[in-house]
Scaffold this active site. Structure first.
Site, PDB file in Angstrom:
ATOM      1  N   ARG A 358      -3.619  82.079   0.070  1.00 17.87           N
ATOM      2  CA  ARG A 358      -3.676  82.900   1.278  1.00 17.87           C
ATOM      3  C   ARG A 358      -4.800  83.940   1.161  1.00 17.87           C
ATOM      4  O   ARG A 358      -5.622  83.885   0.255  1.00 17.87           O
ATOM      5  CB  ARG A 358      -2.327  83.560   1.527  1.00 17.87           C
ATOM      6  CG  ARG A 358      -1.938  84.621   0.531  1.00 17.87           C
ATOM      7  CD  ARG A 358      -0.541  85.139   0.848  1.00 17.87           C
ATOM      8  NE  ARG A 358      -0.122  86.150  -0.096  1.00 17.87           N
ATOM      9  CZ  ARG A 358       1.108  86.277  -0.548  1.00 17.87           C
ATOM     10  NH1 ARG A 358       2.044  85.438  -0.149  1.00 17.87           N
ATOM     11  NH2 ARG A 358       1.421  87.236  -1.386  1.00 17.87           N
ATOM     12  N   ASP A 359      -4.776  84.874   2.099  1.00 14.11           N
ATOM     13  CA  ASP A 359      -5.860  85.854   2.164  1.00 14.11           C
ATOM     14  C   ASP A 359      -5.648  86.995   1.177  1.00 14.11           C
ATOM     15  O   ASP A 359      -5.795  88.152   1.526  1.00 14.11           O
ATOM     16  CB  ASP A 359      -5.963  86.378   3.600  1.00 14.11           C
ATOM     17  CG  ASP A 359      -4.603  86.815   4.133  1.00 14.11           C
ATOM     18  OD1 ASP A 359      -3.644  86.901   3.333  1.00 14.11           O
ATOM     19  OD2 ASP A 359      -4.484  87.064   5.349  1.00 14.11           O
ATOM     20  N   GLU A 360      -5.255  86.653  -0.042  1.00 12.28           N
ATOM     21  CA  GLU A 360      -5.177  87.640  -1.121  1.00 12.28           C
ATOM     22  C   GLU A 360      -5.968  87.107  -2.313  1.00 12.28           C
ATOM     23  O   GLU A 360      -7.115  87.415  -2.477  1.00 12.28           O
ATOM     24  CB  GLU A 360      -3.721  87.951  -1.480  1.00 12.28           C
ATOM     25  CG  GLU A 360      -3.046  88.766  -0.380  1.00 12.28           C
ATOM     26  CD  GLU A 360      -1.773  89.460  -0.825  1.00 12.28           C
ATOM     27  OE1 GLU A 360      -1.850  90.611  -1.251  1.00 12.28           O
ATOM     28  OE2 GLU A 360      -0.699  88.838  -0.719  1.00 12.28           O
ATOM     29  N   GLU A 632       6.585  82.269  -5.014  1.00 14.71           N
ATOM     30  CA  GLU A 632       6.565  83.729  -5.018  1.00 14.71           C
ATOM     31  C   GLU A 632       7.961  84.306  -4.817  1.00 14.71           C
ATOM     32  O   GLU A 632       8.380  85.221  -5.499  1.00 14.71           O
ATOM     33  CB  GLU A 632       5.654  84.201  -3.875  1.00 14.71           C
ATOM     34  CG  GLU A 632       5.615  85.700  -3.692  1.00 14.71           C
ATOM     35  CD  GLU A 632       4.640  86.113  -2.609  1.00 14.71           C
ATOM     36  OE1 GLU A 632       4.398  85.290  -1.694  1.00 14.71           O
ATOM     37  OE2 GLU A 632       4.127  87.235  -2.678  1.00 14.71           O
ATOM     38  N   HIS A 653       2.795  81.183  -7.240  1.00 11.72           N
ATOM     39  CA  HIS A 653       2.762  82.554  -7.761  1.00 11.72           C
ATOM     40  C   HIS A 653       3.385  82.484  -9.161  1.00 11.72           C
ATOM     41  O   HIS A 653       4.522  82.077  -9.307  1.00 11.72           O
ATOM     42  CB  HIS A 653       3.678  83.410  -6.884  1.00 11.72           C
ATOM     43  CG  HIS A 653       2.991  84.497  -6.123  1.00 11.72           C
ATOM     44  ND1 HIS A 653       2.148  84.247  -5.073  1.00 11.72           N
ATOM     45  CD2 HIS A 653       3.057  85.849  -6.240  1.00 11.72           C
ATOM     46  CE1 HIS A 653       1.736  85.415  -4.577  1.00 11.72           C
ATOM     47  NE2 HIS A 653       2.268  86.394  -5.277  1.00 11.72           N
TER      48      HIS A 653
HETATM   49  C1  BGC Z   1       1.166  89.920  -3.943  1.00 13.95           C
HETATM   50  C2  BGC Z   1       2.074  90.149  -5.109  1.00 13.95           C
HETATM   51  C3  BGC Z   1       1.806  91.556  -5.533  1.00 13.95           C
HETATM   52  C4  BGC Z   1       2.373  92.420  -4.424  1.00 13.95           C
HETATM   53  C5  BGC Z   1       2.426  93.892  -4.703  1.00 13.95           C
HETATM   54  C6  BGC Z   1       1.689  90.782  -2.842  1.00 13.95           C
HETATM   55  O1  BGC Z   1       1.108  90.617  -1.631  1.00 13.95           O
HETATM   56  O2  BGC Z   1       1.023  88.596  -3.612  1.00 13.95           O
HETATM   57  O3  BGC Z   1       2.173  89.191  -6.022  1.00 13.95           O
HETATM   58  O4  BGC Z   1       2.138  91.907  -6.799  1.00 13.95           O
HETATM   59  O5  BGC Z   1       1.747  92.127  -3.207  1.00 13.95           O
HETATM   60  O6  BGC Z   1       1.999  94.711  -3.736  1.00 13.95           O
END
Ligand code: BGC
Length: 827
Positions: A358-360, A632, A653
């Site tokens: 995704r967008d992370e 996740e 995740h």
């Molecule tokens: C991430 C997590 C992260 C969390 C903490 C999420 O969007 O995917 O794995 O640790 O934010 O803010």
């Protein structure tokens, strides 16, 4: 790794088009011709980019790295890779070229509303320095304004959104001598100083494996759906022929619901590639300036039938040596372990990320803090995590805080939070435990100490971390779906527990590095925070406030309890999990420690039951639901196969995959008892009907292997120990079990695995033995004869939950003493 150079040793400049990058810019092509004189002895090419770069010499690709130079905190550390290119050059005219994409430096990065372009640089730029060694002189071809800049088939490229390749725009010979580049423009220098250039480490991102489709079907909307059977990070390579201008789109997905891909897990990432055919016969497409997290790809516009021979999923990740393996007689457990390995592979793409789809895809600190011990067992992570920790330190030095993800992409500071910020201490500590190399700690020391002191400043007058924002036990399955940080465990209990652990790790680090004043200071801090935790959260008898599984797991494994409290806490934790029918109820903070908290307090059975539960939420529920990676959220996919629409539903995740460490240590039975595996304890604990397990670990001292197999009541154990490792072994299910010192080499033991007449073995805990007065009285008397200075009743107070064999191994018994005592226990 090549030596570090000073800025003045670089004559190359970053070069590009001279214009700020815009979305949908084509990839930048750079080229220059030069002459090689006779007598060339060797040649090396040094390459990096603002963006991601693929170098070419005379039309051939240099190296097999992809997405170079990976993602680091570019302003402070930008990796330059050195290639030996001697064999790629010949006397006369040669051509140096490169393709540069937006990558992380220039392209869109971050989830909305953070998402931005040009975070690390305004424009895409290549940096190439070719050094021609002639024995008596070195000639340098360095990227500068004598290079030409143009474009080719890559019309757009983005890490999140995908790549557009239009073969009609490609000149096949653009990187060979003689190509007419008059329609290209002179490259323009980009003003950027060279002080951040560092040598690239030896775990670059590469293509690591290719997967064939397991099925090719059509969707209800008429598109083609390819299932590769495995959730990966990478891309698809396609061979196809068709008319010029034919456009094929490929959209990547992790999940299929009712025959259609579900793109929700990608959030705003488009993860869509587009291939446009030139019409010149069979054409091959491979988008290498992007990457996707996917198992399925949906194709639209493919001309004719798609054959399985023409499509592959290309798995990419950091090229690390595999160092850990695990297998049992239970295929479901094996699948869980495989999923953990695949989630690691999907999330070590240059740096440790939260997710690949995704967008992370950000270098989240908390995720790797939870997973680092497991990761370092499975692969040699020294390069990737070593580099990332340098970025952590660099970000922290310049910003004054440890960001939630490194590299930082925001301008606003983050709050200091347990598990996330304190990765700065606990990740180096985990690496030290794995590799036994104090230099790892020395390199991170400044960062570790600064983080510890910054949290120390936040403590209240009772030495508790009682205020401020915390993510708590993130993704506790009992938290409201829309608020993953609102788990049932008080976030400040979590924070105080983690900080007590961090202070202790810090004290040990300072002592180890001979920083005596710091060691004394941090030791006091460790004691204060431990006492404060007890005073605030633990009853004198050993109940932990609010009675959450995470609270108990942390108090037990972080050694925050006195021995008698510890046993009460372990018993209570076992009761809690039993009451909830072994349902998992921990999030990121508690999960890595839950099973060991149970098995370390004499409740291995309960730990097995938690591990073996198959209904949601549990470790095995995703496996039963067909997962090929770790999710996740415990229930990211609902029992009806649809996505749990809560937003935190990446299907790849690694954090909860930390459970694999328990598999290695308890089922496999391989526990390091000194940093770097210089000494180990081998004590497999079979359970849950398993009849076989094998664990192997490649250490710097050699490969350790443990294998046990139970056949018709006969146990066969085999252990391989390399030279230089001290090993003690406790044979599993052995009524006359002893602690055996194992010499280097491969050894086997075969014996009757039935329990003795008493039902106890040397692995029974002191508490269990004390529960049988007959055994206890005889044992105490005999024990007194062996080691009068250690009365067994006194040991019971301090180590009630320890197996008898473990306690005995630490005491100076007379020769044959252990056998004699074991016979009393078993007969
Ligand atoms: C991430 C997590 C992260 C969390 C903490 C999420 O969007 O995917 O794995 O640790 O934010 O803010």
């Amino acid at each position: 790794m090549s030596p570090t150079r000073t800025p003045s040793q670089w004559s190359a400049a970053f070069i590009g088009t001279g214009r700020p990058a815009e979305a949908d810019d084509p990839a930048l092509y750079l080229r220059k011709e030069f002459t090689v004189a006779p007598g060339l002895v060797s040649a090396s090419l040094h390459v990096t980019a603002l963006g991601v770069i693929e170098p070419y010499l005379n039309g051939n690709r240099v190296g097999d790295e992809v997405l170079e130079p990976g993602w680091t905190s570019y302003a402070k550390r930008l990796q330059v890779r050195q290639h030996d290119v001697t064999s790629m050059l010949g006397p006369g005219v040669n051509a140096l070229g490169s393709i540069v994409g937006e990558g992380w430096a220039v392209g869109r990065i971050g989830y909305p509303p953070l998402t931005r372009r040009r975070i690390f640089a305004d424009q895409v730029g290549g940096f190439l320095q070719l050094e021609l060694h002639y024995g008596d002189r070195v000639e340098v071809i360095a990227s500068d304004e004598s290079f030409r800049a143009g474009s080719g088939s890559i019309r757009a490229n983005s890490i999140y959104d995908g790549q557009v390749i239009d073969k009609r725009c490609e000149a096949a010979d653009w990187a060979t001598p003689g190509f007419d580049d008059t329609r290209w423009s002179p490259a323009k220098k980009i003003d950027r100083d060279h002080s951040s250039l560092v040598p690239a480490h030896d775990s670059p991102i590469r293509r690591m494996e290719e997967l064939r489709p397991v099925s090719i079907t059509s969707t209800p909307r008429g598109s083609v759906l390819v299932d590769f059977g495995q959730n990966i990070a990478g891309w698809v390579r396609l061979r196809v022929s068709g008319d010029s201008g034919t456009e094929i789109t490929l959209r990547h997905a992790e999940l299929v619901v009712d025959g259609l891909p579900d793109y929700e897990t990608l959030r705003s990432a488009k993860a869509t590639d587009c291939f446009i055919l030139s019409g010149a016969g069979v054409e091959e497409f491979e988008p290498t300036l992007t990457y996707h997290g996917f198992r399925y790809v949906e194709l639209e516009g493919h001309p004719g039938d798609l054959s399985a021979e023409d499509i592959r999923a290309v798995v990419i990740h950091s090229d690390m040596d595999r160092t850990g393996w695990f297998e049992t007689s239970d295929s479901i457990l094996n699948k869980l372990h495989d999923n953990v390995v695949w989630s690691m592979r999907g999330n070590f793409v240059g740096l440790p990320t939260d997710c690949p789809q995704r967008d992370e895809r950000l270098g989240y600190t908390g995720d790797i803090n939870a997973f680092a011990p497991t990761a370092s067992f499975l692969y040699d992570v020294r390069n990737v995590l070593g580099s990332w920790l340098e970025d952590v330190a660099a970000e922290q030095r310049s910003r004054g805080y440890v960001p939630s993800f490194v590299p930082e992409i925001k301008d606003t500071p983050d709050a200091v939070t347990a598990l996330w910020s304190d990765a700065a201490v606990s990740v180096p500590w985990s690496l030290y435990q794995e590799y036994g190399d104090a230099d790892i700690l020395a390199r991170s020391y400044e960062s570790m100490a600064a983080l510890t002191r910054s949290i120390e400043d936040l403590l209240d007058e009772n030495a508790l971390w009682s205020k401020g924002f915390q993510l708590g036990d993130w993704l506790d399955p009992d938290a409201p779906a829309e608020n993953p940080m609102a788990g049932k465990t008080d976030p400040h209990l979590v924070a105080s527990a983690y900080f007590a652990r961090v202070s202790r790790q810090m004290a040990q680090t300072a002592a180890l590095l001979g920083k005596n004043d710091d060691a004394a200071h941090f030791q006091k801090l460790a004691e204060r925070t431990r006492t404060a935790f007890q005073a605030e959260y633990v009853t004198p008898n050993g109940r932990v406030s609010a009675e959450s599984t995470t609270g108990y797991a942390l108090a037990i494994t972080f050694d925050l309890l006195d021995p008698q409290q510890r046993q009460v806490a372990g018993d209570r934790l076992a009761e809690l999990v039993e009451k909830s029918e072994y349902r998992i109820s921990t999030g990121f903070a508690g999960t890595p420690f839950l099973l060991s908290a149970l098995s370390d307090t004499g409740h291995t059975d309960a730990a097995f039951r938690v591990l073996q539960r198959r209904e949601s939420p549990s470790f095995l529920y995703p496996v039963m639901a067909g997962a090929t990676t770790v999710w996740e959220r415990w229930d990211a996919v609902m029992p009806d196969g649809t996505l749990n629409s809560t937003g935190m539903t990446s299907l790849n995740h690694y954090a909860f995959g930390a459970v694999a460490s328990w598999l290695h240590q308890v089922i496999g039975g391989l526990v390091p008892t000194a940093p770097g595996y210089r000494s180990v304890r081998i004590a497999p604990r079979p359970g849950a009907g398993l009849t076989y397990a094998h664990v192997a670990h490649e250490t710097d001292l050699g490969r350790i292997e443990v294998r046990w197999e139970l056949t018709d009541g006969t146990m066969a154990v085999e252990a391989t120990i390399p030279e230089g490792i001290r090993a003690e072994l406790v044979l599993p299910s052995d009524p006359s079990s002893r602690v055996i010192e194992v010499e280097a080499g491969t050894h086997t033991w075969t014996y009757d695995a039935q329990a003795g007449d008493t039902g106890f073995s040397a692995m029974s805990t002191l508490e269990e033995l004390a529960g049988d007065p007959q055994v206890w009285v005889r044992l105490s008397a005999a024990f007194g004869e062996e080691v009068a200075q250690f009365p067994l009743d006194a040991l019971l107070e301090h180590a009630s939950s320890s197996p008898f064999a473990t306690v005995a191994a630490q005491l100076p018994l007379r020769p044959g003493g252990l056998e004699r005592l074991t016979a009393i226990i078993t007969d």
